[in-house]
Design a protein around this motif. Structure first.
Motif, PDB file in Angstrom:
ATOM      1  N   ILE A  29      10.739  -0.636   1.955  1.00 25.63           N
ATOM      2  CA  ILE A  29      10.398   0.779   2.119  1.00 25.63           C
ATOM      3  C   ILE A  29      11.671   1.614   2.170  1.00 25.63           C
ATOM      4  O   ILE A  29      11.763   2.674   1.566  1.00 25.63           O
ATOM      5  N   ASN A  38       9.201   5.703  -9.783  1.00 30.45           N
ATOM      6  CA  ASN A  38       8.057   6.215 -10.529  1.00 30.45           C
ATOM      7  C   ASN A  38       6.773   5.925  -9.751  1.00 30.45           C
ATOM      8  O   ASN A  38       6.806   5.298  -8.703  1.00 30.45           O
ATOM      9  N   ARG A  39       5.650   6.395 -10.261  1.00 26.98           N
ATOM     10  CA  ARG A  39       4.438   6.329  -9.456  1.00 26.98           C
ATOM     11  C   ARG A  39       3.904   4.906  -9.320  1.00 26.98           C
ATOM     12  O   ARG A  39       2.960   4.665  -8.599  1.00 26.98           O
ATOM     13  N   PHE A  40       4.490   3.957 -10.009  1.00 27.92           N
ATOM     14  CA  PHE A  40       4.054   2.577  -9.868  1.00 27.92           C
ATOM     15  C   PHE A  40       5.033   1.773  -9.022  1.00 27.92           C
ATOM     16  O   PHE A  40       5.029   0.548  -9.034  1.00 27.92           O
ATOM     17  N   GLY A  41       5.901   2.481  -8.301  1.00 29.23           N
ATOM     18  CA  GLY A  41       6.789   1.814  -7.371  1.00 29.23           C
ATOM     19  C   GLY A  41       7.976   1.138  -8.033  1.00 29.23           C
ATOM     20  O   GLY A  41       8.632   0.309  -7.421  1.00 29.23           O
ATOM     21  N   MET A  42       8.254   1.453  -9.304  1.00 31.37           N
ATOM     22  CA  MET A  42       9.420   0.847  -9.940  1.00 31.37           C
ATOM     23  C   MET A  42      10.643   1.716  -9.657  1.00 31.37           C
ATOM     24  O   MET A  42      10.623   2.925  -9.888  1.00 31.37           O
ATOM     25  N   ARG A  44      14.028   3.578  -9.989  1.00 28.22           N
ATOM     26  CA  ARG A  44      14.958   4.058 -11.021  1.00 28.22           C
ATOM     27  C   ARG A  44      16.305   4.253 -10.329  1.00 28.22           C
ATOM     28  O   ARG A  44      16.674   3.435  -9.497  1.00 28.22           O
ATOM     29  N   LEU A 248       1.162  11.179   4.176  1.00 27.81           N
ATOM     30  CA  LEU A 248       1.838  10.102   3.463  1.00 27.81           C
ATOM     31  C   LEU A 248       0.907   9.485   2.411  1.00 27.81           C
ATOM     32  O   LEU A 248       1.296   9.247   1.277  1.00 27.81           O
ATOM     33  N   TYR A 249      -0.319   9.253   2.815  1.00 21.47           N
ATOM     34  CA  TYR A 249      -1.266   8.625   1.885  1.00 21.47           C
ATOM     35  C   TYR A 249      -1.480   9.503   0.656  1.00 21.47           C
ATOM     36  O   TYR A 249      -1.487   9.027  -0.472  1.00 21.47           O
ATOM     37  N   PHE A 253      -0.420   7.919  -2.810  1.00 21.01           N
ATOM     38  CA  PHE A 253      -1.449   7.358  -3.685  1.00 21.01           C
ATOM     39  C   PHE A 253      -2.233   8.410  -4.458  1.00 21.01           C
ATOM     40  O   PHE A 253      -2.862   8.089  -5.443  1.00 21.01           O
ATOM     41  N   ARG A 254      -2.247   9.653  -4.019  1.00 19.49           N
ATOM     42  CA  ARG A 254      -2.900  10.684  -4.807  1.00 19.49           C
ATOM     43  C   ARG A 254      -1.934  11.255  -5.830  1.00 19.49           C
ATOM     44  O   ARG A 254      -2.197  11.304  -7.018  1.00 19.49           O
ATOM     45  N   ILE A 255      -0.792  11.736  -5.297  1.00 19.34           N
ATOM     46  CA  ILE A 255       0.139  12.460  -6.152  1.00 19.34           C
ATOM     47  C   ILE A 255       1.126  11.513  -6.820  1.00 19.34           C
ATOM     48  O   ILE A 255       1.698  11.846  -7.846  1.00 19.34           O
ATOM     49  N   LYS A 257       3.989  10.267  -5.456  1.00 18.40           N
ATOM     50  CA  LYS A 257       5.390  10.400  -5.058  1.00 18.40           C
ATOM     51  C   LYS A 257       5.705   9.308  -4.040  1.00 18.40           C
ATOM     52  O   LYS A 257       5.800   9.566  -2.841  1.00 18.40           O
ATOM     53  N   LEU A 258       5.895   8.114  -4.517  1.00 15.13           N
ATOM     54  CA  LEU A 258       6.088   6.995  -3.601  1.00 15.13           C
ATOM     55  C   LEU A 258       7.411   7.093  -2.856  1.00 15.13           C
ATOM     56  O   LEU A 258       7.527   6.629  -1.727  1.00 15.13           O
ATOM     57  N   SER A 265       7.395   7.430   5.832  1.00 15.09           N
ATOM     58  CA  SER A 265       7.212   6.189   6.563  1.00 15.09           C
ATOM     59  C   SER A 265       8.459   5.855   7.392  1.00 15.09           C
ATOM     60  O   SER A 265       8.358   5.451   8.554  1.00 15.09           O
TER      61      SER A 265
ATOM     62  N   ILE B   4      -3.239   0.980   5.786  1.00 17.74           N
ATOM     63  CA  ILE B   4      -2.784   0.946   4.391  1.00 17.74           C
ATOM     64  C   ILE B   4      -1.964  -0.301   4.174  1.00 17.74           C
ATOM     65  O   ILE B   4      -2.196  -1.073   3.255  1.00 17.74           O
ATOM     66  N   THR B  73      -1.558   0.782  -8.526  1.00 14.23           N
ATOM     67  CA  THR B  73      -0.164   1.036  -8.177  1.00 14.23           C
ATOM     68  C   THR B  73       0.458  -0.210  -7.560  1.00 14.23           C
ATOM     69  O   THR B  73       1.546  -0.641  -7.942  1.00 14.23           O
ATOM     70  N   SER B  77       3.324  -2.528  -9.421  1.00 12.17           N
ATOM     71  CA  SER B  77       4.671  -2.635  -8.860  1.00 12.17           C
ATOM     72  C   SER B  77       4.992  -4.084  -8.511  1.00 12.17           C
ATOM     73  O   SER B  77       6.155  -4.471  -8.486  1.00 12.17           O
ATOM     74  N   GLU B 372      -2.097  15.377 -11.026  1.00 14.65           N
ATOM     75  CA  GLU B 372      -2.743  15.154  -9.728  1.00 14.65           C
ATOM     76  C   GLU B 372      -2.178  16.098  -8.673  1.00 14.65           C
ATOM     77  O   GLU B 372      -2.895  16.581  -7.814  1.00 14.65           O
ATOM     78  N   GLU B 373      -0.880  16.350  -8.764  1.00 14.27           N
ATOM     79  CA  GLU B 373      -0.263  17.231  -7.776  1.00 14.27           C
ATOM     80  C   GLU B 373      -0.764  18.664  -7.974  1.00 14.27           C
ATOM     81  O   GLU B 373      -1.045  19.381  -7.008  1.00 14.27           O
TER      82      GLU B 373
END
Lengths: 290, 410
Positions: A29, A38-42, A44, A248-249, A253-255, A257-258, A265, B4, B73, B77, B372-373
């Protein structure tokens, strides 16, 4: 290897495993929160504190932070204030005590999410039990839309939070009370101490360590408690009931922005860590003094 | 966080297990659960497919819609995603821009392409390449309670918002217990409910790369909805009603109209069979513009899949007319297959006919990064307006500025 080292050596494997399970996600974290992600947690590139800066420039985050403090204080203090008398009553010997104890404990056995769903129904403006109850008592004449705005939804959520925290806290206190020897009260009564004096000078000081435990555990648990707010309002309308964990959620998970979600967190982790350390030190000093 | 964290760990664990047991010829598919019929339908389809294609095994993971994005997601990942998944088409751009999904063009024959109604296939086409197939399609229309309308002496559903307003006054007078307009103000699609009005006034969500929220159309629509709230034409406390809640009010006869998707008809059949209702187009604005929201969900093939050929074969099977008809029957969606549309199930269904007739005008969620935002901040703005916090124009302008910021970032 000496005899003294043997116990440490035996503990080592489970210690390492526990450290790994606790520290590895924390490290991850931390990594995410310091990177552009990115939004899939990769991950950069490394972005330093950019995620944290973005958060502190966001009025919704600051509002959620403030609301989290109110939420935590409200629920924890409310729970403590209600739980002490409940524990005292349940500790007294009266007819039907075991049934009363079971009734108090029952909500604990129900999942928090289900409790929240039931409350969501109860708070429904059109067909909710709360409105029809209040109308039956003649207290209100038009339905109140409890969840339509933050000013009514948030206090209700705190109330639900208190209700669901009572069983756990009462249990701790009952444990504490059962360790107080009856002779102390008998002696105090002989000396002419009333009920209130007995409570102030015997019960409360002896209950102190248990109140400490309940306080620390409840703060940590309530601070991060997700289901009640999520199920009843999802932090809405217009973020007016968001606390950090619901915010945070949505961020994560919506937007998507991990990075910022991980930063939130880390911030909650930091706050709770500081709180716990300060509190444990205070409590320990008190014990030494005592 | 606790909850979560726990579910993330759990999901990661489950997918690791699934991964370990995967072997050549096994196609893993993540399925979004639309209703309780979804799982059984896909199980049956997978069995039928396996019987025809020995050596290929289909492994399904059925996930509730609310958790789908979160699960994907996490899986992606961790590198443990399935071979195919259903996703919201509005998310597709993110997947394409990260190179996560594979274009299907090398598999799609002209014959295969001809099966689809073009309106529904086009949202998954990006940069000339087809990245997904429309697994589910839906549009929105106005449901109205015929009995309530009759009591108020109204014979026809309103064609314009002006007519709607006049009708609302009559309904309010004739049946004070029934709110004329069921307005959604909470959770998913709160922004979309606002767009219905905005589109009919000629507005666009995004035009030439700029947000349309500060347009006159948006302001007019916000004023219209707010006036409905202020005049008591909506259910009280709109910000505590989500889509299901408003639909339930309609089923209970507590609101006279609601704008929603075809699946409400099938729900009414089981939940409120006595309800006398009709379906009409969403009212038009002053210049005759009309808006409906078209939604498709896509099924995509992940780029890291090792069984792409088998996976596409299964897609081919799923998108046969028979299978599509069966699926849409189960779920109450609109046909995406051109031949399927002529099936009596759809052709003779008055409700679905209205929806189908609206499709040429249907608008889809714009294909933009950060959608989404933008949806989230729009929902927040709309809720503030409904609650009467701050003035309408100021709120919309500030939100448009925020949206423009998001649009220019990427």
């Amino acid at each position: 290897m000496g005899r003294r080292a043997t116990p440490y050596f035996l503990i080592l494997p489970s210690f390492l495993m526990a450290a790994f399970i606790i520290l590895w996600p924390l490290y991850q974290i931390g990594q995410i929160s310091l990177h552009d992600v990115n939004r899939f947690g990769m991950l950069r590139e490394f972005s330093g504190l950019a995620n944290f800066q973005a958060l502190f420039a966001d009025p919704d985050f600051l509002a959620a932070l403030w609301r989290t403090l109110i939420w935590t204080l409200g629920v924890v203090l409310g729970t403590l204030i209600v739980s002490v008398p409940i524990a005292l009553i349940l500790n007294d010997d009266f007819y039907g005590r075991s049934i009363a104890r079971v009734i108090i404990m029952l909500p604990w056995a129900v999942s928090l999410a289900m409790m929240a769903i039931v409350w969501r129904w109860a708070l429904n403006g059109e067909s909710g039990m709360l409105n029809s109850g209040l109308r039956g008592l003649g207290l209100i004449h038009t339905n109140i839309e409890w969840l339509a705005q933050g000013s009514t939804a948030f206090p209700m959520q705190i109330l639900i939070g208190i209700l669901v925290s009572i069983p756990f806290t009462t249990t701790i206190f009952l444990g504490g009370l059962s360790s107080v020897p009856d002779e102390l009260y008998d002696a105090a009564a002989v000396e002419g101490a009333g009920r209130w004096q007995q409570f102030r000078h015997i019960t409360l000081p002896l209950l102190r360590p248990f109140i400490n435990i309940a306080l620390v555990l409840n703060v940590i648990y309530v601070f991060n408690s997700f289901p009640i707010i999520w199920v009843t309002t999802q932090g809405g309308p217009a973020n007016s009931t968001d606390i950090l964990v619901t915010y945070l959620y949505k961020l994560g998970f919506r937007i998507g922005k991990l990075g910022e979600a991980s930063a939130v967190s880390m911030i909650t982790f930091g706050l709770l860590l500081v709180f716990t350390i300060i509190y444990v030190r205070l409590a320990m000093r008190e014990e030494k003094d005592a | 966080m606790k909850t979560i964290g726990r579910s993330v760990m759990l999901m990661a664990g489950v997918s690791l297990l699934a991964c370990a047991s995967a072997q050549a010829g096994t196609v893993r598919v993540t399925i979004a659960e639309y209703s309780k019929g979804t799982g059984p339908y896909f199980e049956a389809a997978a069995k039928a497919f396996e019987a025809k294609n020995p050596g290929t095994t289909i492994k399904l993971e059925v996930v509730p819609w609310d958790n789908l994005q979160q699960k994907l997601t996490t899986d992606i990942s961790a590198g443990t995603n399935a071979d195919m998944s259903i996703i919201g088409t509005r998310w597709l751009l993110d997947y394409v821009s990260q190179g996560l999904v594979t274009p299907l063009d090398s598999y799609i024959t002209p014959d295969f392409k001809a099966r689809f109604i073009p309106t529904f296939l086009s949202p998954s086409v990006m940069g000339g390449k087809t990245y997904g197939l429309p697994i589910a399609a839906s549009a929105r229309a106005l449901y109205y309670n015929k009995d309530v309308f009759a009591k108020a002496g109204i014979t026809e559903p309103p064609k314009t918002w002006a007519e709607f307003e006049a009708d609302a006054a009559k309904i309010k007078a004739a049946t004070p217990d029934v709110a004329p307009f069921g307005l959604q103000g909470k959770e998913i699609e709160t922004d979309v409910y606002f767009y219905y009005g905005m589109w009919s006034y000629g507005g666009e969500i995004v035009k030439d790369g700029k947000s349309g929220l500060d347009s006159q159309a948006a302001i007019d629509s916000a004023k219209l909805y707010k006036s409905f709230i202020d005049k008591g034409y909506t259910e009280p406390g709109v910000t505590s009603y989500n889509r299901e809640d408003v639909q339930n009010l309609f089923k209970q006869g507590k609101v006279a109209t609601v704008i929603t998707a075809p699946f409400l008809s099938s729900q009414i059949k089981t939940d409120a069979p006595k309800l006398n209702y009709g379906v009409a187009p969403i009212p038009a604005g002053p210049s005759g513009d009309q808006g409906t929201y078209g939604v498709t969900d896509s099924i995509v093939l992940f780029d890291n899949s090792k069984v792409k050929d088998e996976a596409f074969k299964f897609l081919d099977f799923l998108f046969t007319t028979e299978n599509r008809t069966e699926f849409d029957k189960v779920e109450g969606f609109l046909p995406v297959n051109a031949k399927e549309a002529s099936d009596p199930l759809f052709a003779d269904n008055a409700d679905l006919k209205v929806f189908a007739s609206l499709l040429p005008k249907a608008r889809f969620a714009p294909v933009i990064p950060g959608w989404e935002e933008i949806a989230q901040i729009t929902s927040n703005a709309v809720q503030k307006i409904y609650l009467g916090q701050g003035d309408i124009e100021g709120t919309l302008k500030a939100t448009a500025a925020q949206a423009n910021d998001i649009l220019s970032k990427k």
